[in-house]
Design a protein around this motif. Structure first.
Motif, short mmCIF file in Angstrom:
data_model
loop_
_atom_site.label_atom_id
_atom_site.label_comp_id
_atom_site.label_asym_id
_atom_site.label_seq_id
_atom_site.Cartn_x
_atom_site.Cartn_y
_atom_site.Cartn_z
N THR A 309 -38.39 -18.74 -58.11
CA THR A 309 -39.79 -18.46 -57.80
C THR A 309 -39.82 -17.32 -56.78
O THR A 309 -38.78 -16.92 -56.24
N VAL A 310 -41.01 -16.84 -56.47
CA VAL A 310 -41.13 -15.80 -55.46
C VAL A 310 -40.77 -16.32 -54.08
O VAL A 310 -40.51 -15.54 -53.15
N ASP A 311 -40.72 -17.65 -53.92
CA ASP A 311 -40.34 -18.25 -52.64
C ASP A 311 -38.88 -18.70 -52.62
O ASP A 311 -38.47 -19.38 -51.69
N GLY A 312 -38.11 -18.32 -53.64
CA GLY A 312 -36.72 -18.75 -53.74
C GLY A 312 -36.58 -19.84 -54.79
O GLY A 312 -37.54 -20.22 -55.47
N LEU A 313 -35.38 -20.38 -54.93
CA LEU A 313 -35.13 -21.43 -55.92
C LEU A 313 -35.88 -22.71 -55.55
O LEU A 313 -35.94 -23.10 -54.38
N VAL A 314 -36.42 -23.35 -56.58
CA VAL A 314 -37.03 -24.67 -56.42
C VAL A 314 -36.19 -25.65 -57.25
O VAL A 314 -35.97 -25.43 -58.44
N THR A 315 -35.72 -26.70 -56.58
CA THR A 315 -34.75 -27.61 -57.18
C THR A 315 -35.38 -28.97 -57.46
O THR A 315 -36.12 -29.49 -56.63
N SER A 316 -35.08 -29.53 -58.62
CA SER A 316 -35.61 -30.84 -58.97
C SER A 316 -34.54 -31.71 -59.59
O SER A 316 -33.54 -31.22 -60.14
N LEU A 317 -34.75 -33.02 -59.50
CA LEU A 317 -34.01 -34.00 -60.29
C LEU A 317 -34.96 -34.47 -61.37
O LEU A 317 -36.06 -34.94 -61.07
N GLU A 318 -34.56 -34.33 -62.63
CA GLU A 318 -35.42 -34.69 -63.74
C GLU A 318 -34.73 -35.73 -64.60
O GLU A 318 -33.53 -35.61 -64.91
N ILE A 319 -35.46 -36.78 -64.98
CA ILE A 319 -34.87 -37.85 -65.78
C ILE A 319 -35.63 -37.98 -67.10
O ILE A 319 -36.85 -37.82 -67.15
N TYR A 320 -34.88 -38.27 -68.18
CA TYR A 320 -35.42 -38.25 -69.54
C TYR A 320 -35.02 -39.53 -70.29
O TYR A 320 -33.98 -40.13 -70.00
N ASP A 321 -35.87 -39.90 -71.27
CA ASP A 321 -35.53 -41.04 -72.10
C ASP A 321 -34.74 -40.60 -73.33
O ASP A 321 -34.41 -39.42 -73.49
N GLU A 322 -34.44 -41.55 -74.19
CA GLU A 322 -33.58 -41.29 -75.35
C GLU A 322 -34.20 -40.27 -76.30
O GLU A 322 -33.48 -39.52 -76.97
N ALA A 323 -35.53 -40.20 -76.34
CA ALA A 323 -36.21 -39.26 -77.23
C ALA A 323 -36.39 -37.89 -76.61
O ALA A 323 -36.95 -36.99 -77.25
N GLY A 324 -35.92 -37.70 -75.38
CA GLY A 324 -36.06 -36.42 -74.71
C GLY A 324 -37.37 -36.24 -73.97
O GLY A 324 -37.69 -35.13 -73.53
N ASN A 325 -38.12 -37.32 -73.81
CA ASN A 325 -39.38 -37.25 -73.06
C ASN A 325 -39.11 -37.35 -71.56
O ASN A 325 -38.24 -38.11 -71.13
N VAL A 326 -39.89 -36.60 -70.77
CA VAL A 326 -39.76 -36.69 -69.32
C VAL A 326 -40.23 -38.07 -68.87
O VAL A 326 -41.31 -38.53 -69.23
N ILE A 327 -39.39 -38.74 -68.07
CA ILE A 327 -39.80 -39.98 -67.42
C ILE A 327 -40.41 -39.67 -66.06
O ILE A 327 -41.52 -40.08 -65.73
N ALA A 328 -39.66 -38.92 -65.25
CA ALA A 328 -40.12 -38.57 -63.90
C ALA A 328 -39.36 -37.35 -63.42
O ALA A 328 -38.27 -37.04 -63.91
N MET A 329 -39.94 -36.67 -62.43
CA MET A 329 -39.30 -35.52 -61.80
C MET A 329 -39.46 -35.67 -60.28
O MET A 329 -40.50 -36.12 -59.79
N PHE A 330 -38.41 -35.29 -59.55
CA PHE A 330 -38.39 -35.41 -58.10
C PHE A 330 -38.11 -34.05 -57.47
O PHE A 330 -37.14 -33.37 -57.86
#
Length: 360
Positions: A309-330
């Motif tokens: 981003t223009v403010d530098g890297l933005v880091t997340s932990l992302e978790i997915y279910d078996e079908a590839g759907n997003v469960i949650a992001m941190f």
């Protein structure tokens, strides 16, 4: 009431009383969508059923606009693996489009995709020790995508005024669950993806909100995109990473952002987490004003993701279910125009170090 609706009301009440299960579980056991079950209880008197509902007009953005008058409520957004509950007021709303809404209050923080909203009800539930009153919104398959529950401090008069304003004169009829089969998503073959172009475009991102457009531009799903990304931008980590991140953030008092996603809503908590508890397969945050309930056994894969981003890297932990759907992001909590906090990056680096160590 049709004979089928009368039969459903009897079966729902019997199963609820004999098992004590939540209504979403009762519906599943009876082969119903939750929306279909709620619709069967429209306009029922309390002496006939502990559960009753009133259909609402599909004026979703106006309903959300009107919720501020109700004061403090609990907003609930879920997907099959996770439930996000946040107490606050629906304030600072923006409805520039009838298809997309924003609620950006002190506590309640939502992105609303109204094209996925198909049915809405005001619901009264007297099956427990205390009466529960709520608004419940469902998609075209009768799957719940957002709910709003009254709290003891809520303005009940304002709530019932809202319901009276938006109630439908007609009863809603939802199609049976068996007649609705969602279409499975299939990724395009990797050899049809412009991988070099995709990686170059990722490196050129200037805002995290550009990421969805990037995936759409190159025709890749989220998990496929993470798999095809350069390792400096996406790395798979252990499925226990969410537990580790929450425990570490709690012990160090680090403010985080917790996004829970379904196709109709994104609900966000920003702040610290304190009480982390494991109950069977459920990983829980049990804090005043914020509860999270996550089925760890339904996490198929976890990724550390970095977006320029223009403010530098933005880091997340992302978790997915078996079908590839997003469960949650941190994410680490941060304000626009400010770089990501070092303490959040250290937490993420700990996940990567542990993952590398285990792989070795």
């Amino acid at each position: 009431m049709t004979n089928r609706e009368a039969d459903l009301v009897i079966r729902v009440a019997a199963l609820k009383q004999s098992t004590g299960k939540r209504y979403i579980e009762v519906a599943a056991e009876l082969g119903l969508s939750e929306g279909e079950m709620i619709a069967a209880h429209q306009q029922l008197p309390s002496d006939m059923s502990a559960l009753s509902s009133q259909a609402l007009l599909p004026r979703w953005s106006e309903i959300i606009q009107a919720l501020e008058s109700v004061g403090e409520v609990m907003a609930l957004t879920r997907n099959p693996a996770c439930v996000h509950e946040k107490t606050g007021v629906y304030q600072l709303k923006s409805n520039e489009s009838t298809h997309i809404g924003l609620v950006i209050g002190t506590e309640i923080d939502l992105r609303l995709f109204y094209k996925e909203w198909a049915y809405g009800f005001a619901v009264t539930d007297q099956s427990g020790k205390t009466e529960q009153i709520s608004l419940q919104f469902f998609d075209h398959q009768g799957v719940a995508i957002h709910k709003v529950y009254l709290k003891p401090t809520s303005n009940r008069e304002a709530f019932f005024t809202l319901v009276s304003r938006f109630q439908s004169a007609e009863k809603l009829v939802l199609p049976p669950k068996a007649a609705l089969q969602p279409v499975a998503k299939i990724d395009a073959p990797d050899d049809r993806i412009d991988i070099n172009g995709f990686r170059t475009a990722w490196r050129s991102l200037r805002d995290t909100h550009e990421f969805f457009g990037l995936l759409k531009q190159f025709g890749v799903s989220r998990t496929q995109g993470l798999r095809l990304a350069e390792p400096e931008f996406a790395q798979a980590v252990d499925k226990s990473s969410t537990h580790q991140i929450l425990e570490s953030a709690a012990s160090l008092g680090i403010e985080i952002m917790v996004f829970v996603v379904n196709h109709g809503v994104i609900q966000i908590h920003t702040g610290t987490v304190t009480k982390i508890a494991v109950m069977g397969p459920w990983l829980n945050v049990l804090d005043p004003g914020f509860n999270l309930h996550l089925r760890e056994d339904l996490i198929a894969n976890s990724w550390v993701v970095r977006k320029p981003t223009v403010d530098g890297l933005v880091t997340s932990l992302e978790i997915y279910d078996e079908a590839g759907n997003v469960i949650a992001m941190f994410f680490g909590a941060r304000k626009p125009g400010k770089p990501e906090r070092c303490e959040w990056r250290r937490l993420i680096d700990g996940l990567l170090e542990e993952s590398t160590s285990c792989a070795a």
